[in-house]
Design an enzyme around this catalytic site. Structure first.
Site, PDB file in Angstrom:
ATOM      1  N   PRO A   9       0.788  -1.222   0.000  1.00  9.07           N
ATOM      2  CA  PRO A   9       0.000   0.000   0.000  1.00  9.07           C
ATOM      3  C   PRO A   9       0.827   1.281   0.000  1.00  9.07           C
ATOM      4  O   PRO A   9       1.874   1.353   0.641  1.00  9.07           O
ATOM      5  CB  PRO A   9      -0.816  -0.096   1.301  1.00  9.07           C
ATOM      6  CG  PRO A   9      -0.050  -1.044   2.155  1.00  9.07           C
ATOM      7  CD  PRO A   9       0.577  -2.022   1.220  1.00  9.07           C
ATOM      8  N   ASN A  10       0.317   2.243  -0.749  1.00  6.73           N
ATOM      9  CA  ASN A  10       0.871   3.609  -0.848  1.00  6.73           C
ATOM     10  C   ASN A  10       2.159   3.687  -1.657  1.00  6.73           C
ATOM     11  O   ASN A  10       2.643   4.787  -1.943  1.00  6.73           O
ATOM     12  CB  ASN A  10       1.089   4.228   0.546  1.00  6.73           C
ATOM     13  CG  ASN A  10      -0.207   4.357   1.314  1.00  6.73           C
ATOM     14  OD1 ASN A  10      -1.154   4.940   0.794  1.00  6.73           O
ATOM     15  ND2 ASN A  10      -0.287   3.797   2.501  1.00  6.73           N
ATOM     16  N   ARG A  17       5.290  10.925  -2.577  1.00  6.22           N
ATOM     17  CA  ARG A  17       4.915  10.643  -1.186  1.00  6.22           C
ATOM     18  C   ARG A  17       6.133  10.777  -0.280  1.00  6.22           C
ATOM     19  O   ARG A  17       7.144  10.096  -0.498  1.00  6.22           O
ATOM     20  CB  ARG A  17       4.407   9.187  -1.148  1.00  6.22           C
ATOM     21  CG  ARG A  17       4.237   8.631   0.226  1.00  6.22           C
ATOM     22  CD  ARG A  17       4.068   7.120   0.206  1.00  6.22           C
ATOM     23  NE  ARG A  17       3.875   6.661   1.563  1.00  6.22           N
ATOM     24  CZ  ARG A  17       4.174   5.451   1.985  1.00  6.22           C
ATOM     25  NH1 ARG A  17       4.673   4.547   1.151  1.00  6.22           N
ATOM     26  NH2 ARG A  17       3.981   5.136   3.233  1.00  6.22           N
ATOM     27  N   TYR A  22      11.381   8.702   1.153  1.00  5.33           N
ATOM     28  CA  TYR A  22      11.353   7.654   0.126  1.00  5.33           C
ATOM     29  C   TYR A  22      11.995   8.048  -1.209  1.00  5.33           C
ATOM     30  O   TYR A  22      12.123   7.204  -2.098  1.00  5.33           O
ATOM     31  CB  TYR A  22       9.894   7.225  -0.116  1.00  5.33           C
ATOM     32  CG  TYR A  22       9.220   6.663   1.118  1.00  5.33           C
ATOM     33  CD1 TYR A  22       9.755   5.554   1.779  1.00  5.33           C
ATOM     34  CD2 TYR A  22       8.071   7.242   1.641  1.00  5.33           C
ATOM     35  CE1 TYR A  22       9.157   5.044   2.918  1.00  5.33           C
ATOM     36  CE2 TYR A  22       7.460   6.726   2.779  1.00  5.33           C
ATOM     37  CZ  TYR A  22       8.013   5.636   3.417  1.00  5.33           C
ATOM     38  OH  TYR A  22       7.415   5.125   4.545  1.00  5.33           O
ATOM     39  N   ASN A  74       8.087  -5.572  -0.997  1.00  7.04           N
ATOM     40  CA  ASN A  74       8.037  -4.434  -0.076  1.00  7.04           C
ATOM     41  C   ASN A  74       6.591  -4.393   0.417  1.00  7.04           C
ATOM     42  O   ASN A  74       5.700  -3.910  -0.295  1.00  7.04           O
ATOM     43  CB  ASN A  74       8.404  -3.122  -0.759  1.00  7.04           C
ATOM     44  CG  ASN A  74       8.381  -1.965   0.238  1.00  7.04           C
ATOM     45  OD1 ASN A  74       7.931  -2.122   1.375  1.00  7.04           O
ATOM     46  ND2 ASN A  74       8.867  -0.809  -0.183  1.00  7.04           N
ATOM     47  N   ALA A  77       3.162  -0.792   4.859  1.00 10.02           N
ATOM     48  CA  ALA A  77       2.672  -0.850   6.239  1.00 10.02           C
ATOM     49  C   ALA A  77       2.084  -2.216   6.596  1.00 10.02           C
ATOM     50  O   ALA A  77       2.054  -2.588   7.776  1.00 10.02           O
ATOM     51  CB  ALA A  77       1.640   0.243   6.464  1.00 10.02           C
ATOM     52  N   GLU A  98      12.446  -9.690   1.814  1.00 10.77           N
ATOM     53  CA  GLU A  98      11.665  -8.527   2.248  1.00 10.77           C
ATOM     54  C   GLU A  98      12.537  -7.288   2.089  1.00 10.77           C
ATOM     55  O   GLU A  98      13.705  -7.294   2.492  1.00 10.77           O
ATOM     56  CB  GLU A  98      11.281  -8.695   3.724  1.00 10.77           C
ATOM     57  CG  GLU A  98      10.563  -7.482   4.301  1.00 10.77           C
ATOM     58  CD  GLU A  98      10.285  -7.620   5.807  1.00 10.77           C
ATOM     59  OE1 GLU A  98      10.673  -8.648   6.408  1.00 10.77           O
ATOM     60  OE2 GLU A  98       9.694  -6.672   6.366  1.00 10.77           O
ATOM     61  N   HIS A 100      12.672  -2.813   2.299  1.00 12.67           N
ATOM     62  CA  HIS A 100      12.070  -1.522   2.626  1.00 12.67           C
ATOM     63  C   HIS A 100      13.001  -0.430   2.111  1.00 12.67           C
ATOM     64  O   HIS A 100      14.234  -0.564   2.204  1.00 12.67           O
ATOM     65  CB  HIS A 100      11.884  -1.355   4.137  1.00 12.67           C
ATOM     66  CG  HIS A 100      10.931  -2.353   4.716  1.00 12.67           C
ATOM     67  ND1 HIS A 100       9.570  -2.153   4.753  1.00 12.67           N
ATOM     68  CD2 HIS A 100      11.152  -3.587   5.243  1.00 12.67           C
ATOM     69  CE1 HIS A 100       8.984  -3.215   5.291  1.00 12.67           C
ATOM     70  NE2 HIS A 100       9.919  -4.103   5.604  1.00 12.67           N
ATOM     71  N   SER A 102      13.155   2.624   3.385  1.00  8.15           N
ATOM     72  CA  SER A 102      13.698   3.334   4.548  1.00  8.15           C
ATOM     73  C   SER A 102      14.262   2.327   5.546  1.00  8.15           C
ATOM     74  O   SER A 102      13.900   1.140   5.517  1.00  8.15           O
ATOM     75  CB  SER A 102      12.590   4.162   5.204  1.00  8.15           C
ATOM     76  OG  SER A 102      11.539   3.323   5.659  1.00  8.15           O
ATOM     77  N   ARG A 107      13.126   4.565  12.591  1.00  6.80           N
ATOM     78  CA  ARG A 107      11.853   5.293  12.568  1.00  6.80           C
ATOM     79  C   ARG A 107      11.004   4.947  13.804  1.00  6.80           C
ATOM     80  O   ARG A 107      11.521   4.422  14.775  1.00  6.80           O
ATOM     81  CB  ARG A 107      11.151   4.990  11.243  1.00  6.80           C
ATOM     82  CG  ARG A 107      11.997   5.404  10.027  1.00  6.80           C
ATOM     83  CD  ARG A 107      11.286   5.135   8.727  1.00  6.80           C
ATOM     84  NE  ARG A 107      10.100   5.971   8.598  1.00  6.80           N
ATOM     85  CZ  ARG A 107       9.170   5.782   7.669  1.00  6.80           C
ATOM     86  NH1 ARG A 107       9.314   4.797   6.780  1.00  6.80           N
ATOM     87  NH2 ARG A 107       8.111   6.565   7.614  1.00  6.80           N
TER      88      ARG A 107
HETATM   89  C1  DQA Z   1       8.194   1.046   3.859  1.00 10.75           C
HETATM   90  C2  DQA Z   1       8.265   1.242   5.383  1.00 10.75           C
HETATM   91  C3  DQA Z   1       6.889   1.086   6.013  1.00 10.75           C
HETATM   92  O1  DQA Z   1       6.973   1.301   7.418  1.00 10.75           O
HETATM   93  C4  DQA Z   1       5.911   2.096   5.427  1.00 10.75           C
HETATM   94  O2  DQA Z   1       4.627   1.896   5.961  1.00 10.75           O
HETATM   95  C5  DQA Z   1       5.892   2.058   3.943  1.00 10.75           C
HETATM   96  C6  DQA Z   1       7.163   1.972   3.238  1.00 10.75           C
HETATM   97  C7  DQA Z   1       9.549   1.337   3.193  1.00 10.75           C
HETATM   98  O3  DQA Z   1       9.723   0.924   2.047  1.00 10.75           O
HETATM   99  O4  DQA Z   1      10.416   1.971   3.784  1.00 10.75           O
HETATM  100  O5  DQA Z   1       4.857   2.169   3.314  1.00 10.75           O
HETATM  101  O6  DQA Z   1       7.851  -0.294   3.590  1.00 10.75           O
END
Ligand code: DQA
Length: 144
Positions: A9-10, A17, A22, A74, A77, A98, A100, A102, A107
């Site tokens: 998501p997102n 964003r 990011y 990825n 959340a 997996e 990410h 960030s 964080r």
């Molecule tokens: C994320 C880290 C997650 O905590 C966050 O909710 C994201 C992006 C990252 O790629 O750093 O949507 O997965």
């Protein structure tokens, strides 16, 4: 070798964003770079994204049928919340990395744990869009 790169998501809003966290690359740009890198490494890359937990699970359930050999994910959340995503990955028995963008450990504390890390082949985080590339390289190594 066929690899699914799945984003949660997102992540479709990458590029606009929270760019300080990011970066400014869009998911489409990252996908194109992954396809090129995949070719160099001898892997066909299938890029997919959904904002919906159930849709992500459907994609994972269909992966084996579609001849996918491994997944770079990825989870966004949902990594921090979704036991269903964990169950789908476990059930697929496919190796997965997996990733990410960030460094989630730098964080908020609610981002420090994910439901995937302990069942992943490996975890890559904190390198921005390069995390996807490193994840692909790592998975190709595992599968070779
Ligand atoms: C994320 C880290 C997650 O905590 C966050 O909710 C994201 C992006 C990252 O790629 O750093 O949507 O997965």
């Amino acid at each position: 070798m066929k690899i699914l790169v799945l984003s949660g998501p997102n992540l479709n809003f990458l590029g606009k964003r929270e760019t300080s966290i990011y970066g400014t690359k869009t998911l489409d740009q990252i996908g194109q770079e992954l396809t090129v890198l995949g070719k160099e490494l001898g892997a066909e890359v299938v890029n997919d994204q959904s904002n919906h937990e159930g849709a992500l699970i459907d994609i994972i359930q269909d992966a084996t049928k579609s001849g996918i050999n491994g997944i770079v994910i990825n989870p966004g959340a949902y990594g921090h919340t979704s036991i269903a995503l964990r169950d789908a990955l476990l059930d697929s028995t496919l190796p997965f990395v997996e990733i990410h963008l960030s460094n989630i450990h730098k964080r908020e504390s609610f981002r420090h744990k994910t439901y995937l890390s302990d069942i992943a082949s490996g975890v890559i985080l904190g390198f921005g869009p390069e995390s996807y590339m490193l994840g692909l390289r790592a998975l190709v190594k595992i599968l070779s």
